[in-house]
Design an enzyme around this catalytic site. Structure first.
Site, PDB file in Angstrom:
ATOM      1  CB  SER A 120      35.210  46.503  43.091  1.00 28.17           C
ATOM      2  OG  SER A 120      36.406  45.776  42.873  1.00 28.17           O
ATOM      3  CG  ASP A 341      36.942  43.466  34.959  1.00 28.57           C
ATOM      4  OD1 ASP A 341      37.652  42.713  35.662  1.00 28.57           O
ATOM      5  OD2 ASP A 341      35.991  44.134  35.423  1.00 28.57           O
ATOM      6  CG  HIS A 344      35.307  43.681  38.914  1.00 32.19           C
ATOM      7  ND1 HIS A 344      36.315  44.429  38.310  1.00 32.19           N
ATOM      8  CD2 HIS A 344      35.312  44.044  40.219  1.00 32.19           C
ATOM      9  CE1 HIS A 344      36.892  45.211  39.209  1.00 32.19           C
ATOM     10  NE2 HIS A 344      36.303  44.987  40.381  1.00 32.19           N
TER      11      HIS A 344
END
Length: 364
Positions: A120, A341, A344
């Site tokens: 990702s 998160d 990312h």
């Protein structure tokens, strides 16, 4: 003791040969030293990855209306109130980083295919580059395809296609009777990566996952099938298999190969001397050019593997400059991740700098 004329001529010939070979060796050694020093001077003269973050009002390079941004990276849409994190540019200490020019990029790579291969974080970088180019040619016709493992954005007028192949370990996950097996010495998916004009690889984050987020049930290490092993050792073996695949299958006179570098996380504030914090609520980068927590061990593995390869692979050494950006994660402003998160990155945001560095490496 006297020599016959024939022996004397033979000895004289040997002396001349030795003299000539020594001069040639000296010239060759001089050439090698000059070449090596020239390469070292060029590297020391422009290290793109050593520098600091500075405020730049001209940023970001695009806005959150870009159609290629996934919900998990769309921090503005999901309520992030501060905008300062969008206003930083990377300034190398020893040279100027060229500003990204999407039209120039499309012209240079007309008719070419550029593929990101990895997890990702590759998705993060692929979407960023798609948005950066689209902002340069806002009226360009594009074709956007999303599939399970292979996705693409094509800028039709230029015939430039940006592809993403999702494979978090680079090596294969094989379904067997015992379950999902992470096979450290197998890359069957590599057949899809061949014949690209640029390849940008990335892996690491999924190697650390445990419990329900772990992507495999067993590891195949040579002949041994094991339930688990040291994750850095597994990463090294998997990366070595990838390196062997590149050495055997990629013609680097036709294909430029990059490794994206280890993207850091910011879950543990003790790494930047704030033990009670994570990335949530962080509003600015760390100052200076070094990260208190030091380099992640995976970066050492990557350097070790790349240095052993026969084919040239350019390391986009994004680790330290990204470690400084504790402010650039989605944290709680994500449309797909519950919780915080700190892995990312928001778009627009830090991955735009990764792509600027990719552009610099291609044009400088």
């Amino acid at each position: 003791m006297g020599f016959s004329p024939r022996v004397f001529i033979f000895l004289l010939f040997q002396v001349l040969l030795l003299s000539i070979s020594q001069q040639a060796a000296g010239a060759q050694q001089h050439f090698y030293n000059v070449t090596r020093l020239r390469g070292r001077k060029q590297l020391s003269g422009c290290n793109l990855f050593q520098g600091r973050w500075v405020i730049d009002p001209s940023y970001p390079l695009y806005d959150s209306s870009c159609p290629f941004i996934d919900a998990e990276f769309d921090c503005i849409k999901y309520g992030r109130p501060d905008k300062q994190y969008l206003k930083y540019s990377w300034k190398p200490d020893s040279c100027a980083l060229p500003r990204f020019d999407g039209v120039d990029f499309l012209r240079r790579w007309r008719g070419k295919r550029i593929m990101f291969v990895g997890d990702s974080l590759s998705l993060n970088m692929w979407e960023s580059l798609s948005c950066m180019i689209q902002a340069s040619v806002p009226n360009a016709k594009t074709t956007f395809l999303r599939k399970d493992s292979l996705s693409s954005v094509t800028f039709e007028e230029y015939g430039v296609t940006l592809l993403l192949y999702r494979t978090p370990y680079l090596v294969d996950i094989v379904r067997q009777k015992v379950g999902r097996v992470l096979t450290l010495n197998s890359i069957q998916a590599g057949s899809v990566w061949k014949d690209m004009d640029i390849l940008i690889f990335n892996s690491w984050h999924w190697w650390t996952h445990r419990g329900s987020s772990q992507g495999w049930d067993y590891i195949q290490d040579g002949q041994a099938l094991v339930k688990d092993m040291d994750r850095l050792d597994a990463f090294y073996k998997g990366m070595s298999t990838w390196a062997g695949w590149v050495d055997q299958n990629v013609d680097t006179t036709k294909t430029r190969v990059f490794f994206q570098g280890i993207s850091p996380t910011h879950y543990m504030g003790k790494e930047w001397n704030s033990p009670k914090k994570n990335c949530l609520g962080e509003l600015e980068p760390l100052s200076g050019s070094t990260y208190p927590g030091g380099a992640p061990p995976a970066a050492t593995v990557v350097n070790k593997v790349l240095s052993s390869m026969k084919k040239p692979v350019y390391l986009l050494d994004i680790t330290t400059l990204s470690q400084l950006r504790k402010d650039a994660h989605p944290s709680t402003y994500s449309g797909e991740h519950s919780g915080t998160d700190c892995s990312h990155w928001c778009l627009p945001g830090l991955p735009d700098t990764w792509n600027q560095l990719l552009y610099a490496a291609l044009v400088m």
